[in-house]
Design a protein around this motif. Structure first.
Motif, PDB file in Angstrom:
ATOM      1  N   HIS A   1      18.630  -0.357   7.582  1.00  0.00           N
ATOM      2  CA  HIS A   1      18.183   1.282   6.452  1.00  0.00           C
ATOM      3  C   HIS A   1      16.361  -0.753   6.314  1.00  0.00           C
ATOM      4  CE1 HIS A   1      20.528  -2.540   3.867  1.00  0.00           C
ATOM      5  NE2 HIS A   1      21.172  -1.854   3.935  1.00  0.00           N
ATOM      6  N   GLY A   2      15.507  -1.095   7.012  1.00  0.00           N
ATOM      7  CA  GLY A   2      14.773  -1.357   7.070  1.00  0.00           C
ATOM      8  C   GLY A   2      14.672  -2.425   8.288  1.00  0.00           C
ATOM      9  N   ALA A   3      13.302  -3.934   7.765  1.00  0.00           N
ATOM     10  CA  ALA A   3      12.720  -4.014   8.829  1.00  0.00           C
ATOM     11  C   ALA A   3      14.653  -4.767   9.881  1.00  0.00           C
ATOM     12  CB  ALA A   3      11.886  -4.781   8.747  1.00  0.00           C
ATOM     13  N   MET A   4      13.971  -4.539  11.930  1.00  0.00           N
ATOM     14  CA  MET A   4      15.279  -5.854  12.181  1.00  0.00           C
ATOM     15  C   MET A   4      15.451  -7.122  11.824  1.00  0.00           C
ATOM     16  SD  MET A   4      16.611  -3.754  14.677  1.00  0.00           S
ATOM     17  CE  MET A   4      15.263  -3.594  16.397  1.00  0.00           C
ATOM     18  N   SER A   5      13.774  -7.666  11.815  1.00  0.00           N
ATOM     19  CA  SER A   5      13.582  -8.942  11.936  1.00  0.00           C
ATOM     20  C   SER A   5      12.477  -8.840  10.283  1.00  0.00           C
ATOM     21  CB  SER A   5      13.197  -9.799  12.809  1.00  0.00           C
ATOM     22  OG  SER A   5      11.861  -9.303  13.104  1.00  0.00           O
TER      23      SER A   5
ATOM     24  N   ARG B   1       3.526  -7.532 -14.448  1.00  0.00           N
ATOM     25  CA  ARG B   1       2.731  -6.393 -14.146  1.00  0.00           C
ATOM     26  C   ARG B   1       2.575  -5.165 -14.424  1.00  0.00           C
ATOM     27  NH1 ARG B   1       8.492  -6.479 -13.183  1.00  0.00           N
ATOM     28  NH2 ARG B   1       9.356  -4.322 -12.375  1.00  0.00           N
ATOM     29  N   ASP B   2       2.042  -4.313 -13.443  1.00  0.00           N
ATOM     30  CA  ASP B   2       1.629  -2.797 -13.966  1.00  0.00           C
ATOM     31  C   ASP B   2       3.577  -1.930 -12.810  1.00  0.00           C
ATOM     32  OD1 ASP B   2      -1.102  -3.014 -14.406  1.00  0.00           O
ATOM     33  OD2 ASP B   2      -1.499  -2.318 -12.187  1.00  0.00           O
ATOM     34  N   ARG B   3       3.561  -1.293 -13.810  1.00  0.00           N
ATOM     35  CA  ARG B   3       4.793  -0.558 -13.408  1.00  0.00           C
ATOM     36  C   ARG B   3       5.182   0.586 -12.667  1.00  0.00           C
ATOM     37  NH1 ARG B   3       9.109  -4.181 -15.818  1.00  0.00           N
ATOM     38  NH2 ARG B   3       7.891  -4.832 -17.483  1.00  0.00           N
ATOM     39  N   ASP B   4       4.687  -0.167 -11.106  1.00  0.00           N
ATOM     40  CA  ASP B   4       4.923   1.091 -10.502  1.00  0.00           C
ATOM     41  C   ASP B   4       5.573  -0.029  -9.501  1.00  0.00           C
ATOM     42  OD1 ASP B   4       3.341  -1.965  -9.213  1.00  0.00           O
ATOM     43  OD2 ASP B   4       1.248  -0.417  -8.803  1.00  0.00           O
ATOM     44  N   PHE B   5       5.457   0.161  -7.893  1.00  0.00           N
ATOM     45  CA  PHE B   5       6.132  -0.267  -7.321  1.00  0.00           C
ATOM     46  C   PHE B   5       6.329  -1.736  -6.260  1.00  0.00           C
ATOM     47  CE2 PHE B   5       7.218  -1.284  -2.601  1.00  0.00           C
ATOM     48  CZ  PHE B   5       8.777  -1.045  -2.482  1.00  0.00           C
ATOM     49  N   GLY B   6       7.335  -2.246  -7.165  1.00  0.00           N
ATOM     50  CA  GLY B   6       7.833  -3.549  -6.368  1.00  0.00           C
ATOM     51  C   GLY B   6       9.678  -3.710  -5.954  1.00  0.00           C
ATOM     52  N   VAL B   7       9.243  -4.652  -4.935  1.00  0.00           N
ATOM     53  CA  VAL B   7      11.249  -5.389  -4.387  1.00  0.00           C
ATOM     54  C   VAL B   7      10.915  -6.516  -4.345  1.00  0.00           C
ATOM     55  CG1 VAL B   7       9.922  -4.311  -1.955  1.00  0.00           C
ATOM     56  CG2 VAL B   7      12.334  -4.189  -2.496  1.00  0.00           C
ATOM     57  N   PHE B   8      11.821  -6.840  -4.586  1.00  0.00           N
ATOM     58  CA  PHE B   8      12.322  -8.333  -3.821  1.00  0.00           C
ATOM     59  C   PHE B   8      13.639  -8.338  -2.599  1.00  0.00           C
ATOM     60  CE2 PHE B   8      12.079  -9.586  -8.054  1.00  0.00           C
ATOM     61  CZ  PHE B   8      11.467 -10.918  -8.180  1.00  0.00           C
ATOM     62  N   ILE B   9      12.619  -8.886  -1.484  1.00  0.00           N
ATOM     63  CA  ILE B   9      13.289  -8.906  -0.208  1.00  0.00           C
ATOM     64  C   ILE B   9      13.870 -10.323   0.601  1.00  0.00           C
ATOM     65  CG2 ILE B   9      12.877  -7.724   2.554  1.00  0.00           C
ATOM     66  CD1 ILE B   9      10.194  -6.401   1.192  1.00  0.00           C
ATOM     67  N   SER B  10      15.125 -10.263   1.068  1.00  0.00           N
ATOM     68  CA  SER B  10      15.193 -11.373   0.764  1.00  0.00           C
ATOM     69  C   SER B  10      16.440 -11.011   3.186  1.00  0.00           C
ATOM     70  CB  SER B  10      16.303 -11.846   0.019  1.00  0.00           C
ATOM     71  OG  SER B  10      17.011 -13.176   0.176  1.00  0.00           O
TER      72      SER B  10
ATOM     73  N   ILE C   1       0.735  -1.328  -0.220  1.00  0.00           N
ATOM     74  CA  ILE C   1      -0.057   0.286  -0.245  1.00  0.00           C
ATOM     75  C   ILE C   1       1.442   1.353  -0.214  1.00  0.00           C
ATOM     76  CG2 ILE C   1      -1.743   1.369   1.254  1.00  0.00           C
ATOM     77  CD1 ILE C   1      -2.531  -1.938   0.364  1.00  0.00           C
ATOM     78  N   VAL C   2       1.661   0.976   1.125  1.00  0.00           N
ATOM     79  CA  VAL C   2       2.952   2.734   0.638  1.00  0.00           C
ATOM     80  C   VAL C   2       4.132   1.678   1.016  1.00  0.00           C
ATOM     81  CG1 VAL C   2       3.396   4.231   2.267  1.00  0.00           C
ATOM     82  CG2 VAL C   2       1.001   3.693   2.928  1.00  0.00           C
ATOM     83  N   ARG C   3       5.056   2.237  -0.034  1.00  0.00           N
ATOM     84  CA  ARG C   3       6.278   2.078  -0.841  1.00  0.00           C
ATOM     85  C   ARG C   3       6.476   1.905   0.923  1.00  0.00           C
ATOM     86  NH1 ARG C   3       7.465   4.942  -6.056  1.00  0.00           N
ATOM     87  NH2 ARG C   3       6.234   4.261  -6.746  1.00  0.00           N
ATOM     88  N   VAL C   4       7.232   2.524   1.313  1.00  0.00           N
ATOM     89  CA  VAL C   4       7.988   2.641   2.559  1.00  0.00           C
ATOM     90  C   VAL C   4       7.437   1.853   4.011  1.00  0.00           C
ATOM     91  CG1 VAL C   4       7.629   4.470   3.577  1.00  0.00           C
ATOM     92  CG2 VAL C   4       9.275   4.271   3.739  1.00  0.00           C
ATOM     93  N   LEU C   5       6.740   1.344   3.546  1.00  0.00           N
ATOM     94  CA  LEU C   5       6.317   0.301   5.028  1.00  0.00           C
ATOM     95  C   LEU C   5       6.815  -1.187   5.119  1.00  0.00           C
ATOM     96  CD1 LEU C   5       3.828  -0.190   6.363  1.00  0.00           C
ATOM     97  CD2 LEU C   5       2.377  -1.479   5.590  1.00  0.00           C
ATOM     98  N   PRO C   6       6.938  -1.694   3.832  1.00  0.00           N
ATOM     99  CA  PRO C   6       8.538  -2.735   4.176  1.00  0.00           C
ATOM    100  C   PRO C   6       9.814  -2.509   4.857  1.00  0.00           C
ATOM    101  CG  PRO C   6       7.590  -3.026   2.367  1.00  0.00           C
ATOM    102  CD  PRO C   6       7.565  -1.830   2.696  1.00  0.00           C
ATOM    103  N   PHE C   7      10.164  -1.093   4.720  1.00  0.00           N
ATOM    104  CA  PHE C   7      11.421  -0.495   5.099  1.00  0.00           C
ATOM    105  C   PHE C   7      11.276   0.510   6.459  1.00  0.00           C
ATOM    106  CE2 PHE C   7      11.107  -0.858   0.666  1.00  0.00           C
ATOM    107  CZ  PHE C   7      11.692  -1.968   0.582  1.00  0.00           C
ATOM    108  N   ILE C   8      10.230   0.793   6.753  1.00  0.00           N
ATOM    109  CA  ILE C   8      10.185   1.523   7.860  1.00  0.00           C
ATOM    110  C   ILE C   8       9.985   1.015   9.602  1.00  0.00           C
ATOM    111  CG2 ILE C   8       8.006   2.930   7.671  1.00  0.00           C
ATOM    112  CD1 ILE C   8       9.117   5.262   7.871  1.00  0.00           C
TER     113      ILE C   8
END
Length: 192
Positions: A182-186, A156-165, A122-129
């Motif tokens: 620079h993102g989630a601690m867990s 896909r629609d060419r909006d925001f997307g990210v691989f998280i590992s 929903i909000v692109r910063v969410l997985p990182f903040i």
């Protein structure tokens, strides 16, 4: 030389485009247990993995994160959300989020990565903040390699997307590993 002259010079001196190399994907095919490989690689990159049925998701999250109160859930698979989000909100309003619960569209067994799009976060910063991140992934949506993953997201629609590992980590500063820089601690992936 002005800006326009520089741009004209760059356009006039562009190298010829080279065709992309042909990749023989059969070289990468393996007969493995995708789920086991995915689980092993999530653990290897510092993440947690939990297998669950759909009805047990909230209780497992509460058990894993009992002290979290500022929770964003962007999925209908969890009712634990206490903070509402929408795509037009100011991302700075999420600075106090303890836990985010989102869904991934696909997972990659080769490296333990999950694909999260704007539709899911929903909000692109969410997985990182967020301090801690829970990602819900259907077992059927795990593919073997990144080549497969790129094929699946190509349309896909060419909006925001990210691989998280795994959780955020860096060892740039004096080669000392810092988790959550620079993102989630867990990161916990719940396989359903």
């Amino acid at each position: 030389m002005g800006r326009e002259d520089i741009l004209k010079s760059v356009k006039a001196n562009r190298p010829e485009l080279l065709p992309l190399p042909e990749i023989d994907v059969s070289v990468f095919m393996e007969d493995i247990d995708l789920i086991e490989r995915f689980k092993n690689n999530i653990t290897l990159v510092g993440g947690n993995i939990i297998e669950a049925n759909k009805g047990a998701i909230d209780s497992l999250i509460k058990e894993s994160y009992p002290d979290k109160s500022q929770i964003v859930s962007t999925t209908d698979k969890s009712s634990l959300g206490t903070v509402k989000v929408d795509k037009n909100m100011d991302p700075h309003n999420l600075e106090t989020v303890d836990l985010a619960i989102i869904e991934a569209e696909l997972g990659v067994a080769e490296n333990g990565a999950v694909w999260v799009s704007a539709k899911n976060s929903i909000v692109r910063v969410l997985p990182f903040i967020t301090n801690d991140l829970v990602i819900i992934l259907k077992k059927d949506n795990i593919c073997l390699h990144m080549l497969d993953a790129y094929d699946k997201i190509a349309e896909r629609d060419r909006d925001f997307g990210v691989f998280i590992s795994g959780p955020s980590k860096t060892a740039d500063i004096e080669q000392c590993l810092v988790v959550g820089a620079h993102g989630a601690m867990s990161l916990t992936v719940i396989l359903v």
